[in-house]
Design an enzyme around this catalytic site. Structure first.
Site, PDB file in Angstrom:
ATOM      1  N   ASN A 147       0.616  -1.125   0.139  1.00 51.90           N
ATOM      2  CA  ASN A 147       0.296   0.526   0.453  1.00 51.90           C
ATOM      3  C   ASN A 147       0.999   1.289  -0.020  1.00 51.90           C
ATOM      4  O   ASN A 147       1.871   1.047  -0.141  1.00 51.90           O
ATOM      5  CB  ASN A 147      -0.826  -0.061   1.317  1.00 51.90           C
ATOM      6  CG  ASN A 147      -2.105  -1.355   1.245  1.00 51.90           C
ATOM      7  OD1 ASN A 147      -2.518  -1.310   0.070  1.00 51.90           O
ATOM      8  ND2 ASN A 147      -2.027  -1.785   2.615  1.00 51.90           N
ATOM      9  N   HIS A 170      -6.966  -8.292  -0.925  1.00 53.19           N
ATOM     10  CA  HIS A 170      -7.807  -9.521  -0.112  1.00 53.19           C
ATOM     11  C   HIS A 170      -9.821  -9.244   0.062  1.00 53.19           C
ATOM     12  O   HIS A 170     -10.659  -9.609   0.251  1.00 53.19           O
ATOM     13  CB  HIS A 170      -7.697 -10.583   0.252  1.00 53.19           C
ATOM     14  CG  HIS A 170      -7.170 -10.207   1.532  1.00 53.19           C
ATOM     15  ND1 HIS A 170      -6.026 -10.412   2.164  1.00 53.19           N
ATOM     16  CD2 HIS A 170      -6.931  -8.891   2.295  1.00 53.19           C
ATOM     17  CE1 HIS A 170      -5.255  -9.471   3.506  1.00 53.19           C
ATOM     18  NE2 HIS A 170      -5.862  -8.710   3.385  1.00 53.19           N
TER      19      HIS A 170
END
Length: 428
Positions: A147, A170
């Site tokens: 991220n 996910h």
């Protein structure tokens, strides 16, 4: 032999889960696994753990570890990226400095000032990875978990447009899984579509045997007042579609919650939650290094990277969710900015699926998120430090919480605190 490289292999819990899923496929049980990290101790721990996972799985991979990234990437077929530039110390800075100015954050890894500065310190490493891959493994796929996902994928599309990149997360899978548990429907019996941006996509369709499951969710929410004390349930009730990331995440992407004490209490928003998560991760790493314990094997591979690799190696078609640059995939979100859409993967590669226009209210919520990311990427590409401040200015939570003078002063303080982790041109 398939060669799979792990960048940031010292994230040992995630590495263990990914290896467990990879070795669950017989066709990948003899893969060449290359572990890379810049921290020798973490790399040593990951290497020992990989051997234990292989033994427990009955796999016979070739495993090697190196702190030399170029040596790791040479000849790779797949590169799994889980790096965190600056580790816990940088994350602590991302929270502590804004808190001094009165800005509340929960996770700080996607947009907001935490996401902006995490992106800025990650981009130079991504540029180096892309350059190395272009030279040493030009046909390899980069499977990114790091991220801020959308910013990272957008940045790579700008600086390395020929690189094969899939951003994998996910959140959609586990959102639908949790919704199914909530209404008592087996996850295996539902079908669904989602689209939007990473950590702020939307469940557009959720069905069982052709029947819409949203009415069942409405009944569950109506029957349970505690469910209505969740940020994403609140967003769902107002926007009409369920968001695909946790309430902790969702609270800081919009202007409506974190500036209000009453909303924090009503919706039980855990301000600063990621600091606790990060500290727990450090404890888990220390415990794993001291005593790895038994390796628990999962019945089914649930992470996307092992599924992608298996599909591309064997030709088994799968439908996943992926983050890719928007090239006509979502009509009412910015061209070129990373979007999260369904994608089919098989031996030919990955084919993201066009989703048309989002419902207008969803696109309206996504656009400020995209603006923050676009300005952050532009700052890195052009070397213009004003764009960093402008990204923070248009961030919904930051704009709702601070004056413009405070936003600029906060960015100045973060720039000084992060120092040489940031690109040199942006250290002003």
């Amino acid at each position: 032999m398939t060669t799979i490289v792990f960048l940031g292999a010292g994230s040992v819990v995630f590495t263990r889960e990914l290896l467990t899923d990879i070795f669950a496929f017989p066709e990948l049980a003899d893969a060449r696994i290359v572990l890379h990290d810049i921290d020798n101790e973490r790399l040593e721990t990951a290497s020992a753990l990989a051997a234990r996972v292989a033994e427990a799985s009955g796999a016979r991979p070739e495993v090697r570890a190196t702190t030399d990234r170029r040596a790791a990437l040479d000849g790779a077929d797949f590169v799994i990226n889980t790096i965190q530039v600056g580790m816990y110390a940088a994350t602590r800075t991302d929270f502590d400095v804004p808190a001094r100015f009165g800005l509340r954050q929960t996770i700080g890894d996607t947009i907001g000032v935490g996401g902006i500065f995490r992106g800025l310190r990650t981009f130079p490493v991504l540029a180096g990875i892309a350059a190395d891959m272009a030279e040493l493994c030009p046909d390899a796929w980069l499977l990114n978990y790091t991220n801020p996902m959308a910013m990272n994928v957008t940045y790579l599309a700008r600086v390395a447009p020929r690189l094969r990149v899939l951003g994998l997360c996910h959140s959609v899978h586990w959102t639908v899984h949790g919704l199914c548990e909530l209404i008592g429907v087996p996850f295996e019996e539902v079908s669904y579509d989602s689209a939007g941006v990473n950590h702020q996509a939307w469940i557009l369709r959720w069905e069982r045997d052709g029947a819409d499951l949203y009415p069942a969710l409405d009944e569950a929410i109506a029957a349970d007042p505690e469910l209505r004390r969740r940020v994403r349930v609140d967003l769902y009730r107002r926007l009409g579609y369920y968001p695909t990331e946790t309430s902790e995440h969702s609270a800081e992407y919009v202007p409506w919650y974190l500036r209000h004490d009453a909303e924090i209490a009503r919706l039980r928003i855990p301000v600063g939650a990621y600091l606790g998560i990060s500290e727990d991760n450090l404890l888990v790493y220390a415990a794993t290094r001291a005593d790895p314990g038994p390796v628990e094997l999962r019945r089914d591979a649930t992470e996307y990277a092992p599924q992608v690799i298996h599909s591309m190696v064997t030709g088994t078609p799968r439908r996943i969710v992926a983050n890719v640059a928007n090239r006509g995939l979502i009509g009412n979100l910015p061209d070129g900015f990373a979007v999260e859409v369904p994608a089919v993967v098989d031996a030919t590669g990955a084919r993201p699926q066009p989703m048309g226009d989002l419902p207008p209210q969803l696109a309206a919520v996504n656009r400020p998120y995209a603006s923050v990311g676009e300005l952050t990427v532009a700052a890195a590409v052009t070397g213009d430090p004003r764009l960093v401040r402008q990204a923070a200015m248009v961030d919904p939570n930051t704009a709702a919480s601070l004056t413009l003078d405070a936003i600029w002063a906060m960015c100045d303080a973060l720039t000084e605190a992060h120092g040489d982790l940031l690109p040199e041109a942006l250290r002003a």
